[in-house]
Design an enzyme around this catalytic site. Structure first.
Site, PDB file in Angstrom:
ATOM      1  N   ASP A  31      -1.562  23.212  78.265  1.00 60.71           N
ATOM      2  CA  ASP A  31       0.119  23.622  77.927  1.00 60.71           C
ATOM      3  C   ASP A  31      -0.391  25.218  79.261  1.00 60.71           C
ATOM      4  OD1 ASP A  31       2.032  23.739  75.442  1.00 60.71           O
ATOM      5  OD2 ASP A  31       2.608  25.577  77.120  1.00 60.71           O
ATOM      6  N   ASN A  87       6.215  19.368  67.260  1.00 63.73           N
ATOM      7  CA  ASN A  87       7.418  19.892  67.712  1.00 63.73           C
ATOM      8  C   ASN A  87       8.457  18.968  67.373  1.00 63.73           C
ATOM      9  OD1 ASN A  87       6.530  22.126  66.486  1.00 63.73           O
ATOM     10  ND2 ASN A  87       6.210  22.750  68.672  1.00 63.73           N
ATOM     11  N   GLN A  94      11.105  21.912  69.260  1.00 64.82           N
ATOM     12  CA  GLN A  94      10.867  20.655  70.733  1.00 64.82           C
ATOM     13  C   GLN A  94      11.703  21.804  71.514  1.00 64.82           C
ATOM     14  OE1 GLN A  94      11.733  16.355  69.799  1.00 64.82           O
ATOM     15  NE2 GLN A  94      10.268  16.084  71.523  1.00 64.82           N
ATOM     16  N   VAL A  96      10.155  19.675  75.033  1.00 67.48           N
ATOM     17  CA  VAL A  96       9.671  18.511  75.865  1.00 67.48           C
ATOM     18  C   VAL A  96      10.863  17.740  75.484  1.00 67.48           C
ATOM     19  CG1 VAL A  96       8.210  17.891  77.745  1.00 67.48           C
ATOM     20  CG2 VAL A  96       8.800  20.364  77.329  1.00 67.48           C
ATOM     21  N   HIS A 100       4.345  14.597  72.705  1.00 66.03           N
ATOM     22  CA  HIS A 100       3.235  15.208  72.361  1.00 66.03           C
ATOM     23  C   HIS A 100       2.502  16.317  71.585  1.00 66.03           C
ATOM     24  CE1 HIS A 100       6.584  18.160  73.422  1.00 66.03           C
ATOM     25  NE2 HIS A 100       6.169  18.819  72.709  1.00 66.03           N
ATOM     26  N   HIS A 102       0.541  19.233  70.203  1.00 59.52           N
ATOM     27  CA  HIS A 102      -0.330  20.405  70.318  1.00 59.52           C
ATOM     28  C   HIS A 102      -1.692  20.176  69.974  1.00 59.52           C
ATOM     29  CE1 HIS A 102       3.441  22.601  72.166  1.00 59.52           C
ATOM     30  NE2 HIS A 102       3.840  21.370  70.895  1.00 59.52           N
TER      31      HIS A 102
HETATM   32  P1  5GP Z   1       7.654  21.859  72.431  1.00 63.69           P
HETATM   33  O1  5GP Z   1       8.282  23.094  72.079  1.00 63.69           O
HETATM   34  O2  5GP Z   1       8.913  20.839  73.068  1.00 63.69           O
HETATM   35  O3  5GP Z   1       7.119  21.134  71.238  1.00 63.69           O
HETATM   36  O4  5GP Z   1       6.165  21.723  73.872  1.00 63.69           O
HETATM   37  C1  5GP Z   1       6.238  22.049  74.759  1.00 63.69           C
HETATM   38  C2  5GP Z   1       5.054  22.503  75.445  1.00 63.69           C
HETATM   39  O5  5GP Z   1       5.037  21.787  77.109  1.00 63.69           O
HETATM   40  C3  5GP Z   1       5.553  23.875  75.375  1.00 63.69           C
HETATM   41  O6  5GP Z   1       4.414  24.815  74.526  1.00 63.69           O
HETATM   42  C4  5GP Z   1       5.201  24.411  76.733  1.00 63.69           C
HETATM   43  O7  5GP Z   1       4.294  25.708  77.229  1.00 63.69           O
HETATM   44  C5  5GP Z   1       4.927  23.538  77.358  1.00 63.69           C
HETATM   45  N1  5GP Z   1       5.275  23.391  78.924  1.00 63.69           N
HETATM   46  C6  5GP Z   1       6.615  23.043  79.625  1.00 63.69           C
HETATM   47  N2  5GP Z   1       5.943  22.953  80.901  1.00 63.69           N
HETATM   48  C7  5GP Z   1       5.336  22.759  81.719  1.00 63.69           C
HETATM   49  C8  5GP Z   1       3.992  22.624  82.600  1.00 63.69           C
HETATM   50  O8  5GP Z   1       4.992  22.979  83.405  1.00 63.69           O
HETATM   51  N3  5GP Z   1       3.409  22.212  81.847  1.00 63.69           N
HETATM   52  C9  5GP Z   1       2.527  22.794  80.769  1.00 63.69           C
HETATM   53  N4  5GP Z   1       0.911  22.269  80.998  1.00 63.69           N
HETATM   54  N5  5GP Z   1       2.548  22.679  80.161  1.00 63.69           N
HETATM   55  C10 5GP Z   1       4.330  23.317  79.808  1.00 63.69           C
END
Ligand code: 5GP
Length: 114
Positions: A31, A87, A94, A96, A100, A102
């Protein structure tokens, strides 16, 4: 129909990521904003937008992802435990919309989450 997200771009190597695991069905990378010493995202190559949109046909893929998480946790030597989080949707936090998991570890994690 799912939209192209930055995770699809990572799968296609259009944007860089610190990839720690890959097989025919999934990819795992660190991440960009780690919330624990080890914070890895495990994603299916199939662009399912969220867990809430997974279908019966994805059953084997979802099982594969969980087993991959366990394998990665072993590789990362998270021997004293870890947490796996999905998430989902707005209230789930969430951001993205490509499914996914974590994988968080390397420190003692508190509960409940915020
Ligand atoms: P969510 O909030 O959707 O559960 O998690 C999305 C995750 O993607 C977040 O923890 C965020 O830090 C990670 N993330 C967002 N953009 C990027 C990126 O460009 N590269 C990587 N490696 N992680 C990302």
């Amino acid at each position: 129909m799912s939209e192209d997200t930055l995770f699809s771009k990572i799968i296609r190597r259009e944007i860089p990521a610190d990839i720690v695991y890959e097989d025919e069905l999934c990819l795992a990378f660190r991440d960009i904003a780690p919330q624990a010493p080890t914070h890895i995202l495990v994603i299916p190559k199939k662009p399912i937008p969220a867990l809430s949109e997974a279908q019966e046909a994805d059953k084997a893929l979802l099982g594969h992802l969980l087993l991959a998480v366990g394998e990665i946790a072993q590789q990362q030597k998270l021997d004293t435990g870890y947490r796996v989080v999905i998430n989902t949707g707005e209230d789930g936090g969430q951001t993205v919309f490509h499914l996914h998991m974590h994988l968080l570890g390397g420190r003692s994690l508190s509960w409940p989450p915020g």
